[in-house]
Design an enzyme around this catalytic site. Structure first.
Site, PDB file in Angstrom:
ATOM      1  N   LYS A   1      26.025  65.240  51.973  1.00 47.14           N
ATOM      2  CA  LYS A   1      27.832  64.666  52.197  1.00 47.14           C
ATOM      3  C   LYS A   1      27.767  64.699  53.699  1.00 47.14           C
ATOM      4  O   LYS A   1      27.138  64.800  54.369  1.00 47.14           O
ATOM      5  CB  LYS A   1      28.502  66.116  51.887  1.00 47.14           C
ATOM      6  CG  LYS A   1      27.544  66.275  50.465  1.00 47.14           C
ATOM      7  CD  LYS A   1      28.996  67.825  49.805  1.00 47.14           C
ATOM      8  CE  LYS A   1      30.615  67.426  50.054  1.00 47.14           C
ATOM      9  NZ  LYS A   1      30.839  66.674  49.233  1.00 47.14           N
TER      10      LYS A   1
ATOM     11  N   GLU B   1      34.365  70.804  53.883  1.00 45.72           N
ATOM     12  CA  GLU B   1      33.518  70.798  52.436  1.00 45.72           C
ATOM     13  C   GLU B   1      32.623  71.730  52.154  1.00 45.72           C
ATOM     14  O   GLU B   1      32.915  73.008  51.101  1.00 45.72           O
ATOM     15  CB  GLU B   1      32.833  69.396  52.269  1.00 45.72           C
ATOM     16  CG  GLU B   1      34.334  67.872  52.030  1.00 45.72           C
ATOM     17  CD  GLU B   1      33.080  66.802  51.823  1.00 45.72           C
ATOM     18  OE1 GLU B   1      33.711  65.702  51.519  1.00 45.72           O
ATOM     19  OE2 GLU B   1      31.983  66.468  52.666  1.00 45.72           O
TER      20      GLU B   1
END
Length: 220
Positions: free
Chosen positions: A94, A103
């Protein structure tokens, strides 16, 4: 069916994982944006959301969804976000949007992590997508040299980009990630690294893949 069609379909499918009357976590990126737009239809069913980026917070608030600071909440029932790559063990890369640190924090706090993506994101071995590493600016050259020596690949500073935390991103190209947990730990041990975009030590619990034939559910 276009890639956006598949992202839309998988975002709709993620709604069933939303736990009513709780605070949820919401990720960043194009697929997460489809989810936010879908979540607006059931915004009165949740207490609100913790956002993984300023952009996500703005989109949530634009739909009238209350955004909480993480320090204000005791728990997050579920985190829903996309990925740039996933292997079959639900280890993820990611950070293509640069929000990897926030995140990763929201994912760590959440009881369950639901990853939503189109079918192109599922690969046998990760690494074709450059692995993002968030670094303290003054340490960027040192970290680049350490990555070359200890990890391999070709780290490059992402041009004209500053994270929400005021840091730089190094994107590592030319990797074949066969042991994502070990690589995640090794990268994070380099002084000057904030964190990296491997979500392996805390990977996804469920991967929802948008395909031309509907949504495929992948679990470990």
């Amino acid at each position: 069916m276009t890639q956006d069609d598949m992202k839309f379909t998988v975002a709709q499918a993620a709604l069933k994982y939303v736990v009513k009357d709780t605070i949820i976590g919401v990720g960043t990126g194009s697929t997460a944006n489809f989810f936010i737009d879908a979540l607006a239809k059931m915004k009165d069913d949740i207490k609100g959301a913790v956002a993984s980026s300023k952009a996500t917070a703005q989109r949530l608030e634009g739909h009238g969804i209350k955004v909480f600071d993480l320090n204000e909440v005791a728990s997050i029932s579920v985190y829903i976000d996309g990925a740039d790559e996933s292997d079959e063990g639900l280890n993820l890369i990611k950070g293509g949007g640069g929000a990897l640190t926030r995140e990763k924090i929201v994912a760590a706090v959440s009881d369950q992590f639901i990853c939503i993506a189109d079918e192109s994101k599922l690969v046998t071995v990760m690494g074709d997508f450059p692995l993002p590493v968030e670094v303290i600016p003054m340490a960027s050259n040192y970290v680049k040299h350490q990555i070359k020596q200890k990890i391999g690949g070709t780290p490059k500073v992402r041009k004209n980009f500053i994270t929400d935390n005021g840091n730089l991103i190094l994107d590592i190209q030319n990797l074949k990630i066969t042991n994502p947990k070990a690589m995640e730990t090794a990268l994070n041990s380099i002084t000057g690294v904030v964190t990296n975009g491997l979500f392996a030590n805390r990977g996804a619990d469920v991967l929802l893949l948008g395909t031309p034939n509907g949504v495929k559910v992948v679990t470990t």
